[in-house]
Write a protein that holds these residues in place. Sequence first.
Motif, PDB file in Angstrom:
ATOM      1  N   ASP A  26      20.803 -25.221   4.867  1.00 47.30           N
ATOM      2  CA  ASP A  26      20.897 -24.277   5.980  1.00 47.30           C
ATOM      3  C   ASP A  26      22.259 -24.347   6.652  1.00 47.30           C
ATOM      4  OD1 ASP A  26      18.290 -23.472   5.521  1.00 47.30           O
ATOM      5  OD2 ASP A  26      17.437 -24.765   7.093  1.00 47.30           O
ATOM      6  N   LEU A  27      22.772 -25.547   6.819  1.00 40.28           N
ATOM      7  CA  LEU A  27      24.100 -25.695   7.421  1.00 40.28           C
ATOM      8  C   LEU A  27      25.162 -25.019   6.566  1.00 40.28           C
ATOM      9  CD1 LEU A  27      23.991 -29.433   8.571  1.00 40.28           C
ATOM     10  CD2 LEU A  27      23.901 -27.400  10.028  1.00 40.28           C
ATOM     11  N   ALA A  28      25.094 -25.205   5.262  1.00 37.28           N
ATOM     12  CA  ALA A  28      26.062 -24.585   4.361  1.00 37.28           C
ATOM     13  C   ALA A  28      25.943 -23.063   4.388  1.00 37.28           C
ATOM     14  CB  ALA A  28      25.874 -25.109   2.935  1.00 37.28           C
ATOM     15  N   ASP A  29      24.722 -22.551   4.445  1.00 38.52           N
ATOM     16  CA  ASP A  29      24.518 -21.105   4.541  1.00 38.52           C
ATOM     17  C   ASP A  29      25.113 -20.548   5.832  1.00 38.52           C
ATOM     18  OD1 ASP A  29      23.204 -21.010   2.102  1.00 38.52           O
ATOM     19  OD2 ASP A  29      21.189 -20.976   2.995  1.00 38.52           O
ATOM     20  N   ASP A  30      24.918 -21.275   6.925  1.00 39.71           N
ATOM     21  CA  ASP A  30      25.401 -20.815   8.238  1.00 39.71           C
ATOM     22  C   ASP A  30      26.902 -20.982   8.409  1.00 39.71           C
ATOM     23  OD1 ASP A  30      22.788 -20.205   8.882  1.00 39.71           O
ATOM     24  OD2 ASP A  30      22.482 -21.991  10.129  1.00 39.71           O
ATOM     25  N   LEU A  31      27.447 -22.107   7.903  1.00 36.42           N
ATOM     26  CA  LEU A  31      28.834 -22.464   8.203  1.00 36.42           C
ATOM     27  C   LEU A  31      29.787 -22.313   7.026  1.00 36.42           C
ATOM     28  CD1 LEU A  31      27.981 -25.664  10.264  1.00 36.42           C
ATOM     29  CD2 LEU A  31      28.595 -23.402  11.158  1.00 36.42           C
ATOM     30  N   GLY A  32      29.228 -22.149   5.832  1.00 37.90           N
ATOM     31  CA  GLY A  32      30.057 -22.036   4.632  1.00 37.90           C
ATOM     32  C   GLY A  32      30.362 -23.401   4.034  1.00 37.90           C
ATOM     33  N   THR A  33      30.999 -23.345   2.883  1.00 35.85           N
ATOM     34  CA  THR A  33      31.387 -24.572   2.186  1.00 35.85           C
ATOM     35  C   THR A  33      32.862 -24.480   1.825  1.00 35.85           C
ATOM     36  OG1 THR A  33      30.777 -23.671   0.032  1.00 35.85           O
ATOM     37  CG2 THR A  33      29.089 -24.915   1.211  1.00 35.85           C
ATOM     38  N   PRO A  34      33.549 -25.578   1.613  1.00 39.00           N
ATOM     39  CA  PRO A  34      33.031 -26.943   1.707  1.00 39.00           C
ATOM     40  C   PRO A  34      32.679 -27.292   3.145  1.00 39.00           C
ATOM     41  CG  PRO A  34      35.396 -27.004   1.434  1.00 39.00           C
ATOM     42  CD  PRO A  34      34.986 -25.563   1.318  1.00 39.00           C
ATOM     43  N   LEU A  35      31.712 -28.184   3.280  1.00 37.29           N
ATOM     44  CA  LEU A  35      31.225 -28.608   4.586  1.00 37.29           C
ATOM     45  C   LEU A  35      31.048 -30.123   4.568  1.00 37.29           C
ATOM     46  CD1 LEU A  35      30.024 -27.756   7.361  1.00 37.29           C
ATOM     47  CD2 LEU A  35      27.803 -27.675   6.230  1.00 37.29           C
ATOM     48  N   TYR A  36      31.659 -30.788   5.513  1.00 34.21           N
ATOM     49  CA  TYR A  36      31.543 -32.229   5.634  1.00 34.21           C
ATOM     50  C   TYR A  36      30.638 -32.532   6.825  1.00 34.21           C
ATOM     51  CZ  TYR A  36      35.461 -32.176   2.458  1.00 34.21           C
ATOM     52  OH  TYR A  36      36.255 -31.939   1.375  1.00 34.21           O
ATOM     53  N   VAL A  37      29.572 -33.268   6.575  1.00 35.41           N
ATOM     54  CA  VAL A  37      28.588 -33.572   7.605  1.00 35.41           C
ATOM     55  C   VAL A  37      28.422 -35.088   7.673  1.00 35.41           C
ATOM     56  CG1 VAL A  37      26.201 -33.237   8.362  1.00 35.41           C
ATOM     57  CG2 VAL A  37      27.374 -31.415   7.120  1.00 35.41           C
ATOM     58  N   ILE A  38      28.488 -35.623   8.888  1.00 35.60           N
ATOM     59  CA  ILE A  38      28.235 -37.046   9.075  1.00 35.60           C
ATOM     60  C   ILE A  38      27.099 -37.200  10.080  1.00 35.60           C
ATOM     61  CG2 ILE A  38      30.562 -37.794   8.480  1.00 35.60           C
ATOM     62  CD1 ILE A  38      31.140 -38.083  11.455  1.00 35.60           C
ATOM     63  N   SER A  39      26.397 -38.291   9.994  1.00 35.11           N
ATOM     64  CA  SER A  39      25.269 -38.559  10.872  1.00 35.11           C
ATOM     65  C   SER A  39      25.746 -39.278  12.129  1.00 35.11           C
ATOM     66  CB  SER A  39      24.225 -39.424  10.154  1.00 35.11           C
ATOM     67  OG  SER A  39      23.271 -39.888  11.077  1.00 35.11           O
ATOM     68  N   GLU A  40      25.694 -38.588  13.249  1.00 37.95           N
ATOM     69  CA  GLU A  40      26.063 -39.209  14.520  1.00 37.95           C
ATOM     70  C   GLU A  40      25.115 -40.370  14.833  1.00 37.95           C
ATOM     71  OE1 GLU A  40      26.737 -38.119  19.230  1.00 37.95           O
ATOM     72  OE2 GLU A  40      26.087 -36.555  17.855  1.00 37.95           O
TER      73      GLU A  40
END
Length: 68
Positions: A26-40
Amino acid sequence: MTRSFSEFVYVDDRGHLHVDGLDAVDLADDLGTPLYVISEQQIHANLRAISTAFRRRYPRTEILFANK
């Protein structure tokens, strides 16, 4: 079958990666790729563990976080 990498990162039955409860697809669909996500939440948990370990030996320890 859910596969857990940590308390905050897992792959669900559909094969979707979740980070802090958010579906990476869902994040990639909303924000596009490449997407870097880290866990706060994982960063905070690691910081607590590191701080506790160091302060047992060195009570005046100060931990500073940096990310690139």
